[in-house]
Each structure stands twice: as C-alpha cells, then as structure tokens.
Design a protein around this motif. Structure first.
Motif, PDB file in Angstrom:
ATOM      1  N   CYS A  30       0.829  -1.215   0.000  1.00 60.36           N
ATOM      2  CA  CYS A  30       0.000   0.000   0.000  1.00 60.36           C
ATOM      3  C   CYS A  30       0.857   1.258   0.000  1.00 60.36           C
ATOM      4  O   CYS A  30       0.564   2.216  -0.730  1.00 60.36           O
ATOM      5  CB  CYS A  30      -0.961  -0.002   1.188  1.00 60.36           C
ATOM      6  N   THR A  36      -4.827   2.560  -0.198  1.00 62.55           N
ATOM      7  CA  THR A  36      -5.286   2.209   1.140  1.00 62.55           C
ATOM      8  C   THR A  36      -5.583   0.717   1.108  1.00 62.55           C
ATOM      9  O   THR A  36      -5.757   0.126   0.032  1.00 62.55           O
ATOM     10  CB  THR A  36      -6.565   2.979   1.531  1.00 62.55           C
ATOM     11  N   ILE A  37      -5.678   0.127   2.269  1.00 69.95           N
ATOM     12  CA  ILE A  37      -5.946  -1.313   2.323  1.00 69.95           C
ATOM     13  C   ILE A  37      -7.295  -1.633   1.679  1.00 69.95           C
ATOM     14  O   ILE A  37      -7.447  -2.685   1.059  1.00 69.95           O
ATOM     15  CB  ILE A  37      -5.849  -1.854   3.776  1.00 69.95           C
ATOM     16  N   MET A  40      -6.940  -2.051  -2.133  1.00 68.75           N
ATOM     17  CA  MET A  40      -6.062  -3.100  -2.650  1.00 68.75           C
ATOM     18  C   MET A  40      -6.810  -4.134  -3.486  1.00 68.75           C
ATOM     19  O   MET A  40      -6.339  -4.524  -4.556  1.00 68.75           O
ATOM     20  CB  MET A  40      -5.303  -3.796  -1.527  1.00 68.75           C
TER      21      MET A  40
END
Length: 125
Positions: A30, A36-37, A40
């Motif tokens: 990231c 951002t997670i 992903m």
C-alpha cells in the motif's frame, strides 16, 4: 511452509526465498503503490499484471523483516517480475497463494490465471 498463513517459498534463478504475505506485507504494498488497504482488492482486480509480482515481491521483503534478516539481498524487482512472467504456471500458482493469503475461500481458477498470462502477452506485444 504454512501457505494458509500466507507463508511459502519462491524459487528465483535456482535460489529459494521465503515469502510472507501478512498484513505488514500488504502495508508495504500500500505504501509503495499509494493505496489504502480498502483499495487493494480493486487494484488487484483492475491491474493483476502489476499486482501479482508486486505482492509476491513485498511478501519476500516482509519475510526478511519478519525474520530480522539484514544480510539477504533480494533481486531487483524488475528482474524478478521479468523472470516470473516467463512461466504461466508460476503466475497461476502465485495468484492462488495470494488469494489464499488474502482470505479467499477458493483459489484463483486456472482460467483466471490464463487470462493474466494473456494480458501479459498483450501488453508486451
């Protein structure tokens, strides 16, 4: 190694490297990709040809950090990716391992891995 916990080995040019796809590996990806997670998953679906080698590579980086290994030098990312894309079976295997590490109940289907291989061929032609 425990593939269900995102730990497995990568073979590169006759040498074995540990790969650990944990939350820290995802954090590293990231940071590197300015994601951002929560972004992903969409990134992986939108651009698997970039995502698969990047995730595997940062899993290798994370394994070194996790073990406290400051001596092992990893291959250059672009060299690693170039070799990885030479073998469609390797791509399929790594995509499956990523899917399992991210909590996927079902591994990537072979047809999806084949699509990734076709995307690779299209982008390089």
């Amino acid at each position: 190694m425990n593939t269900l916990s995102g730990q497995f080995e990568i073979s590169f040019k006759g040498k074995k490297y540990k790969c650990h796809l944990s939350m820290n590996a995802f954090r590293l990806v990231c940071e590197a990709e300015a994601l951002t997670i929560t972004q992903m998953d969409e990134w992986i679906k939108r651009d698997p040809i970039a995502a698969v080698p990047r995730l595997i590579y940062y899993g290798m980086v994370n394994a070194l950090h996790y073990a406290g290994d400051t001596d092992t030098v990893l291959p250059n990312f672009n060299q690693f990716a170039a070799h990885m894309f030479e073998d469609e079976n390797t791509i399929a295997e790594y995509a499956t391992l990523i899917s399992v590490a991210m909590g996927g109940e079902e591994p990537v289907e072979p047809s999806e891995a084949e699509d990734l291989g076709n995307a690779k061929k299209t982008k390089t032609q």
